[in-house]
Design an enzyme around this catalytic site. Structure first.
Site, PDB file in Angstrom:
ATOM      1  N   GLY A  29      27.786  73.290   1.810  1.00 17.52           N
ATOM      2  CA  GLY A  29      27.541  72.029   2.522  1.00 17.52           C
ATOM      3  C   GLY A  29      28.744  71.670   3.380  1.00 17.52           C
ATOM      4  O   GLY A  29      29.782  72.344   3.340  1.00 17.52           O
ATOM      5  N   GLY A  85      29.798  69.731  -3.119  1.00 12.64           N
ATOM      6  CA  GLY A  85      29.383  68.429  -2.604  1.00 12.64           C
ATOM      7  C   GLY A  85      28.203  67.890  -3.390  1.00 12.64           C
ATOM      8  O   GLY A  85      27.790  68.477  -4.385  1.00 12.64           O
ATOM      9  N   ALA A  86      27.677  66.790  -2.925  1.00 17.06           N
ATOM     10  CA  ALA A  86      26.489  66.209  -3.557  1.00 17.06           C
ATOM     11  C   ALA A  86      25.745  65.374  -2.526  1.00 17.06           C
ATOM     12  O   ALA A  86      26.318  64.943  -1.525  1.00 17.06           O
ATOM     13  CB  ALA A  86      26.873  65.336  -4.753  1.00 17.06           C
ATOM     14  N   ASP A  87      24.470  65.163  -2.779  1.00 12.23           N
ATOM     15  CA  ASP A  87      23.678  64.329  -1.870  1.00 12.23           C
ATOM     16  C   ASP A  87      23.640  62.885  -2.351  1.00 12.23           C
ATOM     17  O   ASP A  87      23.663  61.955  -1.552  1.00 12.23           O
ATOM     18  CB  ASP A  87      22.260  64.893  -1.760  1.00 12.23           C
ATOM     19  CG  ASP A  87      22.302  66.293  -1.202  1.00 12.23           C
ATOM     20  OD1 ASP A  87      22.807  66.439  -0.083  1.00 12.23           O
ATOM     21  OD2 ASP A  87      21.915  67.232  -1.907  1.00 12.23           O
ATOM     22  N   LYS A  98      21.592  67.132  -5.946  1.00 14.54           N
ATOM     23  CA  LYS A  98      22.118  68.139  -5.028  1.00 14.54           C
ATOM     24  C   LYS A  98      20.954  68.964  -4.502  1.00 14.54           C
ATOM     25  O   LYS A  98      19.841  68.881  -5.036  1.00 14.54           O
ATOM     26  CB  LYS A  98      23.111  69.054  -5.766  1.00 14.54           C
ATOM     27  CG  LYS A  98      24.475  68.430  -5.971  1.00 14.54           C
ATOM     28  CD  LYS A  98      25.427  69.304  -6.780  1.00 14.54           C
ATOM     29  CE  LYS A  98      25.675  70.647  -6.126  1.00 14.54           C
ATOM     30  NZ  LYS A  98      26.129  70.578  -4.730  1.00 14.54           N
ATOM     31  N   GLY A 101      21.303  71.204   0.826  1.00 15.13           N
ATOM     32  CA  GLY A 101      21.813  72.379   1.539  1.00 15.13           C
ATOM     33  C   GLY A 101      21.060  73.653   1.169  1.00 15.13           C
ATOM     34  O   GLY A 101      21.373  74.732   1.673  1.00 15.13           O
ATOM     35  N   GLU A 107      24.361  76.999  -6.960  1.00 16.81           N
ATOM     36  CA  GLU A 107      25.335  75.918  -7.200  1.00 16.81           C
ATOM     37  C   GLU A 107      25.310  75.517  -8.670  1.00 16.81           C
ATOM     38  O   GLU A 107      26.349  75.314  -9.295  1.00 16.81           O
ATOM     39  CB  GLU A 107      25.012  74.699  -6.334  1.00 16.81           C
ATOM     40  CG  GLU A 107      25.349  74.867  -4.869  1.00 16.81           C
ATOM     41  CD  GLU A 107      24.883  73.695  -4.020  1.00 16.81           C
ATOM     42  OE1 GLU A 107      23.884  73.038  -4.377  1.00 16.81           O
ATOM     43  OE2 GLU A 107      25.537  73.432  -2.988  1.00 16.81           O
ATOM     44  N   LYS A 125      27.668  58.493  -0.471  1.00 16.53           N
ATOM     45  CA  LYS A 125      26.792  59.225  -1.410  1.00 16.53           C
ATOM     46  C   LYS A 125      26.505  58.422  -2.690  1.00 16.53           C
ATOM     47  O   LYS A 125      25.649  58.806  -3.476  1.00 16.53           O
ATOM     48  CB  LYS A 125      27.400  60.585  -1.763  1.00 16.53           C
ATOM     49  CG  LYS A 125      27.650  61.490  -0.551  1.00 16.53           C
ATOM     50  CD  LYS A 125      26.331  61.839   0.138  1.00 16.53           C
ATOM     51  CE  LYS A 125      26.517  62.767   1.312  1.00 16.53           C
ATOM     52  NZ  LYS A 125      26.766  64.155   0.942  1.00 16.53           N
TER      53      LYS A 125
HETATM   54  O1  DER Z   1      23.080  71.163  -1.198  1.00 13.99           O
HETATM   55  C1  DER Z   1      24.032  70.591  -1.775  1.00 13.99           C
HETATM   56  O2  DER Z   1      23.976  70.161  -2.928  1.00 13.99           O
HETATM   57  C2  DER Z   1      25.290  70.409  -0.994  1.00 13.99           C
HETATM   58  O3  DER Z   1      26.359  70.221  -1.827  1.00 13.99           O
HETATM   59  C3  DER Z   1      25.125  69.360   0.062  1.00 13.99           C
HETATM   60  O4  DER Z   1      23.844  68.794   0.091  1.00 13.99           O
HETATM   61  C4  DER Z   1      26.159  68.263   0.131  1.00 13.99           C
HETATM   62  O5  DER Z   1      26.036  67.785   1.410  1.00 13.99           O
HETATM   63  P1  DER Z   1      27.226  67.497   2.425  1.00 13.99           P
HETATM   64  O6  DER Z   1      28.532  67.865   1.747  1.00 13.99           O
HETATM   65  O7  DER Z   1      26.944  68.354   3.613  1.00 13.99           O
HETATM   66  O8  DER Z   1      27.105  66.034   2.678  1.00 13.99           O
END
Ligand code: DER
Length: 228
Positions: A29, A85-87, A98, A101, A107, A125
Site C-alpha cells: 500500500g 498499512g491499514a484501511d 485491511k 490493496g 499480509e 484511518k
Molecule cells: O491492503 C491493505 O491492507 C493495505 O495495507 C492498504 O489498504 C493500506 O492503504 P494505504 O497505506 O495505501 O492507505
C-alpha cells in the site's frame, strides 16, 4: 499532498523500530511504500543488516529496487516484526480492516508470522466501528465464487467482485478473487470473523483482529503511537 506527508512521517517512525539482524515483513500500500523506501535507505546508507519477506509481488519489486535483501519462509519461518498499512483502525482495540490493496492474504500470513505487527497510517484511518467507511475485502476461491457471494449476502453483505480497469476480475497474487463486502458498521467483528472463516470458499478476510501490537499514525495533531 499533506496526507502523503503524514503517511511518510508515520512510516519513517515505524522503520526506526527495525534493528540489525531482524527478519522483517514488508507491507503493501501507499504507506508501506514509504516504509520500504526508508528501510532501503537505511540498508544502503547505514549498512542496516535485515532480511525481508514482502506481502505482495508489488512490494517485492520495490524491495529489490531499493536494495533490501529478501528471504523466504523456507529460510526464515518466523519474523521479528511486520510493518503494514491499514484501511480502518479502531483505536480502542487496534482491530483493523485491511485489504483494499488486494494483498490481505499474504499480509495476514506475514502478520501472523511476526512477533510484532506494527501498523502505519495517516490519522484519517481511525474509525469508531470497523466497516464505517470501507467495504470488507474477502478473498475467495474462483470456483463457486457466486455461491460464496450468496452466503456473504446472507451474512448481511453487499458482495461485489473486484475488477481491474479493463473490467476483468482482479486476481490476487494467489490467483484468487476479492469480494468487496459492504456490511456497514460492524458491531461484533469477532463474530463476523468466525462466520467468514467458516464460509466454504472463503480463503481469508480483511478483519485483522487482536493482531496489531502497535499503531503509529501521523496527522494534524502530530505523531501518535497506540498499543492495545
Ligand atoms: O491492503 C491493505 O491492507 C493495505 O495495507 C492498504 O489498504 C493500506 O492503504 P494505504 O497505506 O495505501 O492507505
Amino acid at each position: 499532498d499533506p496526507v502523503a506527508a503524514f503517511k511518510e512521517q508515520a512510516a519513517i517512525a515505524a522503520a526506526a523500530l527495525v534493528q540489525d539482524g531482524m527478519a522483517v515483513g514488508l507491507g503493501t500500500g501507499s504507506t508501506a511504500r514509504f516504509v520500504v523506501a526508508e528501510l532501503g535507505r537505511r540498508v544502503r546508507e547505514e549498512g542496516l543488516r535485515i532480511k525481508a519477506i514482502p506481502t505482495s509481488s508489488v512490494t517485492e519489486k520495490q524491495a529489490r529496487e531499493v536494495g533490501i535483501p529478501l528471504t523466504t519462509f523456507a529460510e526464515t519461518p518466523a519474523l521479528d516484526i511486520a510493518i503494514d498499512g491499514a484501511d480502518e483502525i479502531e483505536p480502542r482495540t487496534l482491530n483493523l480492516i485491511k485489504g483494499l490493496g488486494g494483498a490481505l492474504l499474504w499480509e495476514k500470513i506475514v502478520a501472523s508470522a511476526a512477533s510484532r505487527f506494527v501498523i502505519v497510517a495517516d490519522a484519517s484511518k481511525y474509525v469508531d466501528h470497523l466497516g464505517a467507511h470501507c467495504p470488507l475485502p474477502v478473498e475467495v476461491i474462483p470456483f463457486g465464487w457466486e455461491n460464496a457471494a450468496h452466503k456473504l449476502a446472507a451474512l448481511g453483505a453487499q458482495a461485489t467482485p473486484r475488477r481491474q480497469r479493463d473490467g476483468s476480475f482482479f486476481l490476487t497474487d494467489e490467483k484468487n478473487l476479492i469480494l468487496d463486502c459492504v456490511f456497514g458498521p460492524i458491531i461484533n467483528p469477532d463474530a463476523l470473523s468466525t462466520a467468514l472463516a467458516e464460509t466454504v470458499g472463503v480463503v481469508e478476510h480483511g478483519l485483522f483482529l487482536h493482531m496489531a501490537t502497535q499503531t503509529i499514525t501521523a496527522g494534524p495533531e502530530g505523531l501518535r503511537v497506540l498499543e492495545p
